[in-house]
Scaffold this motif. Sequence first.
Motif, PDB file in Angstrom:
ATOM      1  N   GLU A   1      37.393  48.263  40.766  1.00 17.03           N
ATOM      2  CA  GLU A   1      37.269  47.332  41.208  1.00 17.03           C
ATOM      3  C   GLU A   1      38.725  46.112  41.428  1.00 17.03           C
ATOM      4  O   GLU A   1      38.497  45.638  40.449  1.00 17.03           O
ATOM      5  CB  GLU A   1      36.137  47.672  42.572  1.00 17.03           C
ATOM      6  CG  GLU A   1      35.324  48.924  42.925  1.00 17.03           C
ATOM      7  CD  GLU A   1      35.866  49.440  43.920  1.00 17.03           C
ATOM      8  OE1 GLU A   1      36.810  49.443  44.616  1.00 17.03           O
ATOM      9  OE2 GLU A   1      35.760  50.511  43.177  1.00 17.03           O
ATOM     10  N   GLY A   2      39.463  46.405  42.218  1.00 19.85           N
ATOM     11  CA  GLY A   2      39.874  45.142  42.845  1.00 19.85           C
ATOM     12  C   GLY A   2      40.876  44.422  41.739  1.00 19.85           C
ATOM     13  O   GLY A   2      41.669  45.683  40.850  1.00 19.85           O
ATOM     14  N   ARG A   3      41.099  43.505  41.097  1.00 22.55           N
ATOM     15  CA  ARG A   3      42.071  42.833  40.287  1.00 22.55           C
ATOM     16  C   ARG A   3      41.540  43.341  38.699  1.00 22.55           C
ATOM     17  O   ARG A   3      41.946  43.024  37.625  1.00 22.55           O
ATOM     18  CB  ARG A   3      42.201  41.192  40.829  1.00 22.55           C
ATOM     19  CG  ARG A   3      43.115  41.756  41.674  1.00 22.55           C
ATOM     20  CD  ARG A   3      43.369  39.854  42.049  1.00 22.55           C
ATOM     21  NE  ARG A   3      44.501  40.077  43.389  1.00 22.55           N
ATOM     22  CZ  ARG A   3      45.065  39.079  43.556  1.00 22.55           C
ATOM     23  NH1 ARG A   3      45.319  38.136  43.151  1.00 22.55           N
ATOM     24  NH2 ARG A   3      45.454  39.673  44.545  1.00 22.55           N
ATOM     25  N   ASP A   4      40.074  43.235  38.630  1.00 22.05           N
ATOM     26  CA  ASP A   4      39.106  43.741  37.302  1.00 22.05           C
ATOM     27  C   ASP A   4      40.346  45.487  37.244  1.00 22.05           C
ATOM     28  O   ASP A   4      40.450  45.468  35.655  1.00 22.05           O
ATOM     29  CB  ASP A   4      37.791  44.200  37.441  1.00 22.05           C
ATOM     30  CG  ASP A   4      37.095  43.113  37.937  1.00 22.05           C
ATOM     31  OD1 ASP A   4      37.414  42.121  37.905  1.00 22.05           O
ATOM     32  OD2 ASP A   4      35.593  43.609  38.365  1.00 22.05           O
ATOM     33  N   ARG A   5      41.329  45.934  37.891  1.00 20.34           N
ATOM     34  CA  ARG A   5      41.738  47.256  37.088  1.00 20.34           C
ATOM     35  C   ARG A   5      43.086  46.750  36.495  1.00 20.34           C
ATOM     36  O   ARG A   5      44.211  47.806  35.776  1.00 20.34           O
ATOM     37  CB  ARG A   5      42.013  47.607  38.310  1.00 20.34           C
ATOM     38  CG  ARG A   5      40.423  48.839  39.525  1.00 20.34           C
ATOM     39  CD  ARG A   5      41.230  49.387  40.468  1.00 20.34           C
ATOM     40  NE  ARG A   5      41.375  48.482  41.650  1.00 20.34           N
ATOM     41  CZ  ARG A   5      42.522  48.442  42.424  1.00 20.34           C
ATOM     42  NH1 ARG A   5      43.137  49.967  42.371  1.00 20.34           N
ATOM     43  NH2 ARG A   5      42.659  48.013  43.242  1.00 20.34           N
ATOM     44  N   PHE A   6      43.631  45.716  36.723  1.00 25.14           N
ATOM     45  CA  PHE A   6      44.512  45.016  36.017  1.00 25.14           C
ATOM     46  C   PHE A   6      44.718  44.087  34.843  1.00 25.14           C
ATOM     47  O   PHE A   6      44.048  43.516  34.674  1.00 25.14           O
ATOM     48  CB  PHE A   6      45.717  44.570  37.106  1.00 25.14           C
ATOM     49  CG  PHE A   6      45.224  45.340  39.056  1.00 25.14           C
ATOM     50  CD1 PHE A   6      45.555  46.813  38.579  1.00 25.14           C
ATOM     51  CD2 PHE A   6      45.110  44.199  39.808  1.00 25.14           C
ATOM     52  CE1 PHE A   6      45.793  47.425  39.885  1.00 25.14           C
ATOM     53  CE2 PHE A   6      45.222  45.331  41.358  1.00 25.14           C
ATOM     54  CZ  PHE A   6      45.465  46.364  40.843  1.00 25.14           C
ATOM     55  N   ARG A   7      45.588  44.026  34.396  1.00 25.28           N
ATOM     56  CA  ARG A   7      46.031  43.497  33.399  1.00 25.28           C
ATOM     57  C   ARG A   7      46.909  41.754  33.340  1.00 25.28           C
ATOM     58  O   ARG A   7      46.430  40.703  33.558  1.00 25.28           O
ATOM     59  CB  ARG A   7      47.002  43.710  32.662  1.00 25.28           C
ATOM     60  CG  ARG A   7      46.125  45.397  31.395  1.00 25.28           C
ATOM     61  CD  ARG A   7      47.123  45.820  30.043  1.00 25.28           C
ATOM     62  NE  ARG A   7      46.390  45.883  29.307  1.00 25.28           N
ATOM     63  CZ  ARG A   7      47.081  47.377  29.243  1.00 25.28           C
ATOM     64  NH1 ARG A   7      48.448  47.965  29.316  1.00 25.28           N
ATOM     65  NH2 ARG A   7      46.460  48.859  28.389  1.00 25.28           N
ATOM     66  N   VAL A   8      47.376  41.989  34.206  1.00 22.51           N
ATOM     67  CA  VAL A   8      48.569  40.792  34.965  1.00 22.51           C
ATOM     68  C   VAL A   8      48.185  40.369  36.480  1.00 22.51           C
ATOM     69  O   VAL A   8      48.919  39.416  36.656  1.00 22.51           O
ATOM     70  CB  VAL A   8      49.506  41.050  34.381  1.00 22.51           C
ATOM     71  CG1 VAL A   8      50.985  42.358  34.681  1.00 22.51           C
ATOM     72  CG2 VAL A   8      50.393  39.711  34.442  1.00 22.51           C
ATOM     73  N   TYR A   9      48.364  41.998  37.233  1.00 22.93           N
ATOM     74  CA  TYR A   9      48.958  41.590  38.521  1.00 22.93           C
ATOM     75  C   TYR A   9      47.490  40.692  39.549  1.00 22.93           C
ATOM     76  O   TYR A   9      46.184  41.030  39.040  1.00 22.93           O
ATOM     77  CB  TYR A   9      48.970  43.049  39.354  1.00 22.93           C
ATOM     78  CG  TYR A   9      49.431  42.525  41.098  1.00 22.93           C
ATOM     79  CD1 TYR A   9      50.672  42.324  41.325  1.00 22.93           C
ATOM     80  CD2 TYR A   9      48.447  42.611  41.947  1.00 22.93           C
ATOM     81  CE1 TYR A   9      50.763  42.403  42.173  1.00 22.93           C
ATOM     82  CE2 TYR A   9      48.716  42.150  43.303  1.00 22.93           C
ATOM     83  CZ  TYR A   9      49.565  42.467  43.553  1.00 22.93           C
ATOM     84  OH  TYR A   9      50.375  42.440  44.615  1.00 22.93           O
ATOM     85  N   GLY A  10      47.909  39.685  39.512  1.00 25.07           N
ATOM     86  CA  GLY A  10      47.020  38.527  41.138  1.00 25.07           C
ATOM     87  C   GLY A  10      45.832  38.203  39.884  1.00 25.07           C
ATOM     88  O   GLY A  10      45.233  37.753  40.051  1.00 25.07           O
ATOM     89  N   LYS A  11      46.539  38.119  38.285  1.00 17.54           N
ATOM     90  CA  LYS A  11      45.519  37.352  37.462  1.00 17.54           C
ATOM     91  C   LYS A  11      45.755  36.321  37.077  1.00 17.54           C
ATOM     92  O   LYS A  11      46.959  35.483  37.764  1.00 17.54           O
ATOM     93  CB  LYS A  11      45.654  38.147  36.270  1.00 17.54           C
ATOM     94  CG  LYS A  11      44.817  39.082  36.128  1.00 17.54           C
ATOM     95  CD  LYS A  11      43.848  39.487  36.749  1.00 17.54           C
ATOM     96  CE  LYS A  11      43.426  40.796  36.154  1.00 17.54           C
ATOM     97  NZ  LYS A  11      41.800  41.020  35.314  1.00 17.54           N
ATOM     98  N   ALA A  12      44.677  35.166  36.764  1.00 16.76           N
ATOM     99  CA  ALA A  12      45.135  33.571  36.811  1.00 16.76           C
ATOM    100  C   ALA A  12      45.365  33.493  34.803  1.00 16.76           C
ATOM    101  O   ALA A  12      46.679  32.788  34.690  1.00 16.76           O
ATOM    102  CB  ALA A  12      44.426  33.011  37.029  1.00 16.76           C
TER     103      ALA A  12
END
Length: 270
Positions: free
Chosen positions: A227-238
């Motif tokens: 769910e949420g940003r766990d699905r992405f590599r870079v979008y919304g990541k720190a």
Amino acid sequence: MPEGHKTHFYAREHTGWFSGQPLRVTSPQGRFRRDARKVSGIVFDHCEAVGKHLFYHFENDRMIHVHLGRYGKYRAHDAPPPPAVGLVRMRLVGPAKTLDLNGPTTCRVIDRQTREEVVGKLGPDPLAGGSSARKKAMVWEKIRSSKKPIGALLLDQSVIAGVGNIFRAELFFETLLDPRTAGTAIDEVTFDVLWQSLIKMMRKGLKYGKIVTVTAKEAGAPLSKLEGRDRFRVYGKATCPRCQHSIETIEIAARNLYWCPRCQANTTVG
Ligand SMILES: [Zn+2]
């Protein structure tokens, strides 16, 4: 804002729920009331997605045109319909399901000609029907002849329909391409890699009903559970998962693009 995978997901889902049935179409909020009367009681045929647009085709050759925009949201209920919550612009009621739509940018009843005008302004949609080779050639022609950054071209719905801010960020990270590279500086091999990666990403999004770019191995969990940003590599990541450098944002085409300036330094890939 839902991207192309989501409109195609909705189109399949809503066709499955309502196809072949007369629908009661109302507007609890009122703004869509006059148009709703033009299709209410008519047999619904299918819902079609083109880029970020949805067309609900009815048997009287009229259709409901929906663009969700940033705030549009669907809510589905099992029949019978519950009281409307919030400003429900459109309500579709079938024998087994009720679908509410709140906050869309566009919700109107149109004819075939108006649909042609809307679709005519859009570039090819990778997930729609038609020859993939032809679509790819059309997109390539537009990209190679533009001096705009590739990061702006991919968001331009007249170049390619259905790509939004998340697909854009994830695609450039996967290919390690510098999003500031001008369209004219992109070679054909690089475009080929971009196109193949994008199609793979969008098809996966359609399958899961949400954008998922990490692999199960990277996530350490089944993809359907993410769910949420766990699905992405870079979008919304720190932090960059590749080099641990901080992820930054850069404004391209009036939207913030997440990227790792250290990893994404290439103007060619492949
Ligand atoms: Zn990095």
